[in-house]
Structures are given as C-alpha cells and as structure tokens.
Scaffold this motif. Structure first.
Motif, short mmCIF file in Angstrom:
data_model
loop_
_atom_site.label_atom_id
_atom_site.label_comp_id
_atom_site.label_asym_id
_atom_site.label_seq_id
_atom_site.Cartn_x
_atom_site.Cartn_y
_atom_site.Cartn_z
N ALA A 78 -13.98 9.54 1.05
CA ALA A 78 -12.81 9.16 0.27
C ALA A 78 -12.79 9.89 -1.07
CB ALA A 78 -12.79 7.64 0.04
N LEU A 79 -13.95 10.02 -1.71
CA LEU A 79 -14.02 10.75 -2.97
C LEU A 79 -13.71 12.23 -2.76
CD1 LEU A 79 -17.19 9.09 -4.53
CD2 LEU A 79 -14.87 9.02 -5.47
N ARG A 80 -14.26 12.81 -1.71
CA ARG A 80 -13.99 14.23 -1.45
C ARG A 80 -12.52 14.47 -1.15
NH1 ARG A 80 -19.32 14.04 0.70
NH2 ARG A 80 -18.56 13.36 2.74
N ALA A 81 -11.88 13.50 -0.49
CA ALA A 81 -10.45 13.64 -0.20
C ALA A 81 -9.64 13.71 -1.50
CB ALA A 81 -9.97 12.47 0.65
N GLU A 82 -10.14 13.06 -2.55
CA GLU A 82 -9.47 13.08 -3.84
C GLU A 82 -9.85 14.32 -4.66
OE1 GLU A 82 -9.63 9.56 -6.21
OE2 GLU A 82 -9.78 8.26 -4.46
N ALA A 114 -8.65 -8.37 21.07
CA ALA A 114 -8.83 -6.94 20.76
C ALA A 114 -10.31 -6.71 20.48
CB ALA A 114 -7.97 -6.55 19.56
N GLU A 115 -11.04 -6.34 21.49
CA GLU A 115 -12.48 -6.23 21.37
C GLU A 115 -12.88 -5.06 20.47
OE1 GLU A 115 -14.29 -6.07 25.17
OE2 GLU A 115 -13.51 -8.01 25.84
N ASP A 116 -13.85 -5.33 19.59
CA ASP A 116 -14.44 -4.32 18.69
C ASP A 116 -13.39 -3.60 17.84
OD1 ASP A 116 -16.90 -5.00 19.68
OD2 ASP A 116 -17.00 -3.34 21.10
N ALA A 117 -12.33 -4.31 17.46
CA ALA A 117 -11.31 -3.70 16.62
C ALA A 117 -11.83 -3.55 15.18
CB ALA A 117 -10.05 -4.55 16.62
N VAL A 118 -11.68 -2.36 14.64
CA VAL A 118 -12.12 -2.06 13.27
C VAL A 118 -10.90 -1.62 12.46
CG1 VAL A 118 -13.54 -0.58 11.80
CG2 VAL A 118 -14.45 -1.44 13.97
N ARG A 119 -10.74 -2.20 11.29
CA ARG A 119 -9.63 -1.81 10.41
C ARG A 119 -10.20 -1.39 9.06
NH1 ARG A 119 -5.91 -5.00 6.84
NH2 ARG A 119 -3.98 -3.81 6.65
N ILE A 120 -9.90 -0.16 8.66
CA ILE A 120 -10.37 0.37 7.39
C ILE A 120 -9.16 0.60 6.49
CG2 ILE A 120 -11.57 2.27 6.24
CD1 ILE A 120 -13.05 2.75 8.88
N GLN A 121 -9.18 0.01 5.31
CA GLN A 121 -8.12 0.22 4.34
C GLN A 121 -8.70 0.91 3.11
OE1 GLN A 121 -5.99 -3.27 3.08
NE2 GLN A 121 -4.45 -2.10 1.96
N ILE A 122 -8.13 2.04 2.76
CA ILE A 122 -8.61 2.82 1.62
C ILE A 122 -7.49 2.91 0.60
CG2 ILE A 122 -9.53 5.04 0.84
CD1 ILE A 122 -10.52 5.49 3.72
N LEU A 123 -7.74 2.41 -0.62
CA LEU A 123 -6.77 2.52 -1.70
C LEU A 123 -7.19 3.65 -2.63
CD1 LEU A 123 -6.15 -1.23 -2.64
CD2 LEU A 123 -4.67 0.30 -1.33
N ALA A 124 -6.29 4.58 -2.83
CA ALA A 124 -6.56 5.75 -3.68
C ALA A 124 -5.54 5.78 -4.82
CB ALA A 124 -6.48 7.03 -2.86
N PRO A 125 -5.87 6.46 -5.92
CA PRO A 125 -4.90 6.59 -7.02
C PRO A 125 -3.62 7.27 -6.54
CG PRO A 125 -7.08 7.25 -7.73
CD PRO A 125 -7.15 7.09 -6.25
N GLN A 126 -2.51 6.81 -7.04
CA GLN A 126 -1.21 7.32 -6.63
C GLN A 126 -1.08 8.82 -6.88
OE1 GLN A 126 2.25 5.68 -8.72
NE2 GLN A 126 3.22 5.36 -6.73
N GLY A 127 -0.64 9.55 -5.85
CA GLY A 127 -0.41 10.97 -5.98
C GLY A 127 -1.61 11.86 -5.80
N ARG A 128 -2.79 11.28 -5.58
CA ARG A 128 -4.00 12.10 -5.46
C ARG A 128 -4.19 12.70 -4.07
NH1 ARG A 128 -8.13 11.79 -9.18
NH2 ARG A 128 -9.01 13.46 -7.92
N LEU A 129 -3.60 12.10 -3.04
CA LEU A 129 -3.84 12.57 -1.68
C LEU A 129 -2.56 13.16 -1.09
CD1 LEU A 129 -5.94 9.59 -0.25
CD2 LEU A 129 -6.77 11.72 -1.25
#
Length: 199
Positions: A78-82, A114-129
């Motif tokens: 996530a940091l590298r994406a920014e 829904a077996e083994d369902a994984v949900r990842i939510q990533i909040l990043a600063p606006q406009g960085r990605l």
C-alpha cells in the motif's frame, strides 16, 4: 454485511505496542522518513497521510504468525502504491485492523455460506493513487492472501476495496490539519535531537 466477532490491531515489526486510550500512548515514535530517496521530516507524511487497512477474514483461516506477515506485506504494498518507501517509520504508522468473523457469517446472494471469503479495505489519501496504481495494489494484495493460504483458488474469494480520504477528514493524536503537522514536526525534531545526543 460482514459480522465482526473479534478485532485485533496488529502492530507491525519495529513499532511500539498498541494500547487502549485509557493507557499510555498507542503512537509509535516519529522520526525521519525516506521518500523517493530523500530524507524528510514527518511534515510531508502528516500532510498526506498513510494507508489504513482493514482485513475481514474467517476465524482460523490464518495462523497468528501468518496474520502478522499478512499485515506487514499489505502495509508495504500500500505504501509503495502511494510512491512511499516502506520504512520502519511509515510501517509503524500504517495500522492494519484484522477482523475475524465466524465462517457462517458471510452469505452469497443465493443464501449459501461464502466459504473463506476475505475482504480487504485500503484507505489512501485522496488523489495519491492513479488507475494503474490501484490496479497493481488490488492484484498484489490478492496475491499476498493467496500466498498466505497456499491456495490459488483463494483469489476468487478475495475482495479488495480501495477508498480515498480527504486531508480534512482524518487525524491522529486528536489533531488534524496544521496542528497535526506542527505536532509531527516537533516530535521529529525532539527525537532527532535525542538520537544525536546518544552518538
């Protein structure tokens, strides 16, 4: 809707222990950071923010050790994406909230579990990605989960959601905006002076 049964805040390697607001500060020490090869004070970081990550997973899908690795790797991508280097300083500020739910708590539109369902939510600063950065982050986050489970089909059960937060809607240490920047710069200066005194 995902029903959370237990929540754990995973402190990343090199960061201070996380404690409740009724105890001592949960904030790891600040310091200098390296952004695209340049050392800067904490001012830029607090002016732009770092990612906040939530991972919803069925209880027992990962071992405690795997959860720690999962948190570290998700924060890093996530940091590298920014465009930020995942230094210990930034990793210590990138908190990953792990939510474990009972396996029967998530259902499909057909009413089945829904077996083994994984949900990842990533909040990043606006406009960085940008679009490419978001696509890469979604792919890499999914690959991390697949690698941790050892099951290639887990990719079909991993949902990644990326959101953006404006500068004015987040804070730390009860501060936001210019007050937060001033606090970060002061912390950085005082700790730098303390480190120099030990040399």
């Amino acid at each position: 809707m995902i029903v959370t049964r237990r929540t754990l805040l995973v402190p990343l390697r090199g960061s201070a222990p996380i404690v409740s607001l009724s105890g001592r500060s949960a904030l790891p020490p600040t310091g200098n950071l390296r952004i695209r090869g340049r050392h800067q004070s904490g001012q830029r970081w607090f002016g732009e923010g770092v990612p906040s990550i939530d991972v919803h997973m069925p209880a027992g899908l990962f071992s405690a050790q795997s959860e720690t690795v999962l948190a570290e790797e998700l924060a890093g991508v996530a940091l590298r994406a920014e465009g930020l280097e995942p230094t210990p300083f930034l990793l210590g500020k990138s908190w990953v909230f792990v939510h474990r739910y009972q396996p029967s708590s998530v259902r499909t539109g057909l009413g089945t579990v829904a077996e083994d369902a994984v949900r990842i939510q990533i909040l990043a600063p606006q406009g960085r990605l940008g679009a490419q950065a978001r696509a890469t982050l979604i792919r890499e986050a999914t690959e991390i989960v697949v690698r941790m489970t050892g099951d290639p089909t887990q990719a079909e059960r991993t949902f990644v959601l990326i959101g953006e937060t404006a500068e004015s809607v987040w804070g730390l240490a009860g501060l936001t905006g210019e007050a937060l920047v001033a606090w970060a710069v002061e912390r950085s200066r005082s700790e730098s002076a303390g480190s120099a005194g030990l040399c």
